[in-house]
Design an enzyme around this catalytic site. Structure first.
Site, PDB file in Angstrom:
ATOM      1  N   CYS A 153       0.725  -1.298   0.041  1.00  0.00           N
ATOM      2  CA  CYS A 153       0.230   0.169   0.025  1.00  0.00           C
ATOM      3  C   CYS A 153       1.069   1.563  -0.006  1.00  0.00           C
ATOM      4  O   CYS A 153       2.076   1.204   0.982  1.00  0.00           O
ATOM      5  CB  CYS A 153      -0.652  -0.285   1.406  1.00  0.00           C
ATOM      6  SG  CYS A 153      -1.847   1.238   1.352  1.00  0.00           S
ATOM      7  N   CYS A 159      -1.512   6.217   7.172  1.00  0.00           N
ATOM      8  CA  CYS A 159      -2.859   6.178   6.696  1.00  0.00           C
ATOM      9  C   CYS A 159      -2.763   5.258   8.704  1.00  0.00           C
ATOM     10  O   CYS A 159      -1.592   4.085   8.465  1.00  0.00           O
ATOM     11  CB  CYS A 159      -3.096   4.952   6.030  1.00  0.00           C
ATOM     12  SG  CYS A 159      -5.183   4.170   6.114  1.00  0.00           S
ATOM     13  N   CYS A 255      -7.115   1.400  -1.855  1.00  0.00           N
ATOM     14  CA  CYS A 255      -6.662   0.687  -0.552  1.00  0.00           C
ATOM     15  C   CYS A 255      -7.165  -0.778  -0.686  1.00  0.00           C
ATOM     16  O   CYS A 255      -8.170  -2.197  -1.462  1.00  0.00           O
ATOM     17  CB  CYS A 255      -8.380   0.712   0.710  1.00  0.00           C
ATOM     18  SG  CYS A 255      -7.733  -0.747   2.033  1.00  0.00           S
ATOM     19  N   ASP A 466     -22.340 -12.859  20.748  1.00  0.00           N
ATOM     20  CA  ASP A 466     -21.068 -12.238  19.623  1.00  0.00           C
ATOM     21  C   ASP A 466     -21.254 -10.314  19.574  1.00  0.00           C
ATOM     22  O   ASP A 466     -21.734 -10.081  19.094  1.00  0.00           O
ATOM     23  CB  ASP A 466     -20.810 -12.985  18.392  1.00  0.00           C
ATOM     24  CG  ASP A 466     -20.554 -12.393  17.017  1.00  0.00           C
ATOM     25  OD1 ASP A 466     -19.442 -11.489  17.612  1.00  0.00           O
ATOM     26  OD2 ASP A 466     -20.046 -12.329  15.716  1.00  0.00           O
ATOM     27  N   CYS A 493     -14.142  -9.121  18.665  1.00  0.00           N
ATOM     28  CA  CYS A 493     -13.875  -9.295  17.437  1.00  0.00           C
ATOM     29  C   CYS A 493     -12.568  -7.960  18.403  1.00  0.00           C
ATOM     30  O   CYS A 493     -12.158  -7.344  18.077  1.00  0.00           O
ATOM     31  CB  CYS A 493     -14.446  -8.303  16.531  1.00  0.00           C
ATOM     32  SG  CYS A 493     -15.226  -6.746  16.909  1.00  0.00           S
ATOM     33  N   GLU A 532      -9.731 -11.774  16.053  1.00  0.00           N
ATOM     34  CA  GLU A 532     -10.472 -11.822  16.058  1.00  0.00           C
ATOM     35  C   GLU A 532     -10.501 -13.987  17.349  1.00  0.00           C
ATOM     36  O   GLU A 532      -9.947 -14.045  17.226  1.00  0.00           O
ATOM     37  CB  GLU A 532     -11.657 -12.665  15.093  1.00  0.00           C
ATOM     38  CG  GLU A 532     -13.192 -13.222  15.432  1.00  0.00           C
ATOM     39  CD  GLU A 532     -14.348 -11.521  15.293  1.00  0.00           C
ATOM     40  OE1 GLU A 532     -15.118 -12.089  15.335  1.00  0.00           O
ATOM     41  OE2 GLU A 532     -13.583 -10.607  14.665  1.00  0.00           O
TER      42      GLU A 532
END
Length: 546
Positions: A153, A159, A255, A466, A493, A532
């Site tokens: 990238c 970024c 991206c 979750d 997450c 995760e």
């Protein structure tokens, strides 16, 4: 160099279940980036203090006075001090942590690896917590681990989206395993001996081109709001993501984490916004979300070309068409194995499809357990007083559009998904029909009474949760402990809030508590510091002395 009086060593008294926590209540730990960095800084300083004390035979080092040049809070009239530092370790948020020569202050260095010497510019110092935030100017001496040829990238290093593109993927997975280990050490309050060894992080089949959703944003320049007809063209603002360490948007034209159709959609949306800036008074957040359609293959659609609005790929039994959605209320379509999921585009659904099949397969393999463990802490008995029946029912809290309810339905007699969002429940019911899953139900429930009318016996029920990044609130955890399901799979997450909540379940309430069977990470977000995690917990059955 800034200095601070050394903190006393952490007290590790042996309680029945958990360490004592002082000051901030555990339920208030939100697992945000600032909190995580501060804990990593604190632990590094304490480790350095212990080492220094051992080297000096237990004597305290003399302190330096804090120099005014480093006490910088980002004021316009203050100079930005530069310094050269050597990175000691990597934080859970992906930044390097470098100790000052005196060992009493830490520099947080973005995009730097352990062992590297870096030249940095301090832009803010948090004096009372003994660390400074910095911008990376250059890597003076790189680590052998660094491989800049891996970077794909053009915006990497500026970024805020990615942190790890410069290290090999296997090293990224090891780092994420360590993130989980530190999360449970720092946030759970659980004694180390009660935490099982963290499993190896499952890698993503795709390390780039995996994101099915991007949400770039922009701010309308004040000049544009003042323009009247005939005053000249509007100024096109940066459209993209935040600059690392700044509350300022960086212009992102592409991206490489996005799927092909999402990347195409990003280019098209940038052009559309530039042509219609007058529609946005203050700016906005855009949505580009992939949607998938499978159609029966024939000679006509096999020959259809792809373009910037649809990408087609031929499979043995069908043609797959990838398009993108920009309407927050539109319906996106996703496939997991052969299950089809419709979802409101602006709501949550896992956005790395390449790992979803392996991920849901792992959850399936860990869903069932023959019986709960016995509590031998008081009696020494190894056999449970009562062997509970095999699990027959699935309760999926925070079910969203029904992912776990549906993919696990064939191994249970009956499955029920519950959620506070009516729109999600509507999608879940539709998804069950599309996948022809007969033994499932869905209910929109008030958050205060999620477990009030559950039709399943708790001793035959698996609970899957979750929650969003903030984790479960105290009310939910109390309801869970009152319901007493035999087995819990906690998917998250945010491993820091997961660890916090698992700590509550391990501590228990009113004689109900859980043991941790396993914890494992899944890399839904390659090139970033996010991971995760799935924690499997089994209810403890207290045995009675004869």
């Amino acid at each position: 160099m800034p200095v601070k009086e050394k903190a006393p060593p952490i007290k590790r008294g042996r309680e029945p279940q958990r360490k004592k926590q002082k000051g901030k209540d555990k339920s208030k730990n939100e697992g945000g980036a600032d909190e995580v960095v501060e804990l990593d800084v604190k632990n590094l300083l304490e480790k350095r203090s212990r080492q220094s004390s051992e080297e000096n035979g237990g004597k305290q080092e003399e302190k330096e006075e804090i120099t005014a040049s480093v006490i910088h809070e980002g004021k316009k009239d203050s100079p930005f001090p530069e310094t050269e530092v050597t990175v000691s370790e990597m934080s859970s948020t992906g930044e390097g942590l470098a100790l000052s020569p005196s060992g009493d202050h830490v520099y947080v260095v973005p995009f730097a690896l352990p062992g590297e010497t870096a030249r940095v510019k301090v832009y803010k110092t948090i004096i009372h917590k003994s660390y400074s935030l910095t911008d990376l100017i250059e890597i003076v001496k790189p680590s052998p681990q660094r491989d800049d040829s891996l970077i794909k990238c053009q915006y990497f290093g500026k970024c805020s989206g990615c942190q790890l593109q410069m290290i090999p993927y296997e090293d990224q997975l090891q780092h994420k395993k360590r993130i989980i280990e530190k999360a449970y050490a720092n946030f759970s309050g659980i004694l180390p001996e009660l935490i099982p060894a963290i499993g190896d992080t499952m890698g993503s089949p795709m390390q780039y081109g995996y994101r099915t959703k991007l949400t770039p944003h922009f701010t309308q320049p004040a000049r544009n709001r003042k323009l009247e007809h005939g005053d000249g063209p509007p100024e096109i603002p940066p459209i993209g993501f935040m600059i690392k360490g700044r509350r300022k948007v960086m212009d992102i034209e592409d991206c490489p984490l996005g799927t092909d159709i999402v990347r195409s959609g990003l280019k098209n949306e940038r052009k559309r916004v530039a042509a219609n800036l007058h529609e946005y008074k203050y700016g906005g957040t855009l949505l580009i979300r992939e949607s998938t359609k499978r159609i029966e293959k024939n000679e006509k659609n096999e020959a259809l070309p792809s373009d910037d609005k649809v990408i087609r790929k031929t499979f043995p039994d069908y043609v797959e068409e990838k398009t993108y959605i920009t309407d927050q209320n539109g319906i996106s379509v996703e496939y997991v194995d052969n299950y089809q999921f419709h979802n409101v585009a602006g709501t949550f659904f896992q956005n790395n499809n390449s790992i979803l099949q392996a991920f849901t397969g792992y959850v399936r393999n860990n869903a069932l357990h023959p019986e709960p463990k016995s509590d031998v802490s008081k009696t020494g008995l190894e056999t449970p007083e009562v062997s509970n029946p095999k699990l027959k029912y699935l309760l999926d809290a925070y079910c969203g559009s029904g992912l776990f309810t549906i993919v696990l339905s064939d191994i249970f007699r009956s499955s029920l998904g519950i959620d506070v969002a009516v729109s999600s429940i509507k999608c879940a019911r539709e998804n069950a029909k599309l996948s022809r899953v007969p033994n499932t139900g869905f209910a929109a429930a008030d958050a205060a009474d999620l477990f009030k009318e559950i039709p399943y016996p708790a001793d035959q029920t698996l609970l899957v949760i979750d929650p969003p990044r903030k984790g479960c609130d105290t009310n939910f955890l109390n309801q869970l402990l009152a319901f007493k399901p035999t087995r819990v799979l906690y998917v998250s997450c945010n491993v820091h809030t997961q660890a916090r909540d698992v700590g509550v379940l391990v501590e228990g309430k009113n004689g109900v508590r859980y043991d941790i069977e396993s914890i494992r990470g899944f890399d839904f977000f390659p090139q970033t510091s996010h991971v995760e995690s799935v924690a499997v917990l089994t209810k403890v059955v207290e045995s009675k002395a004869e």
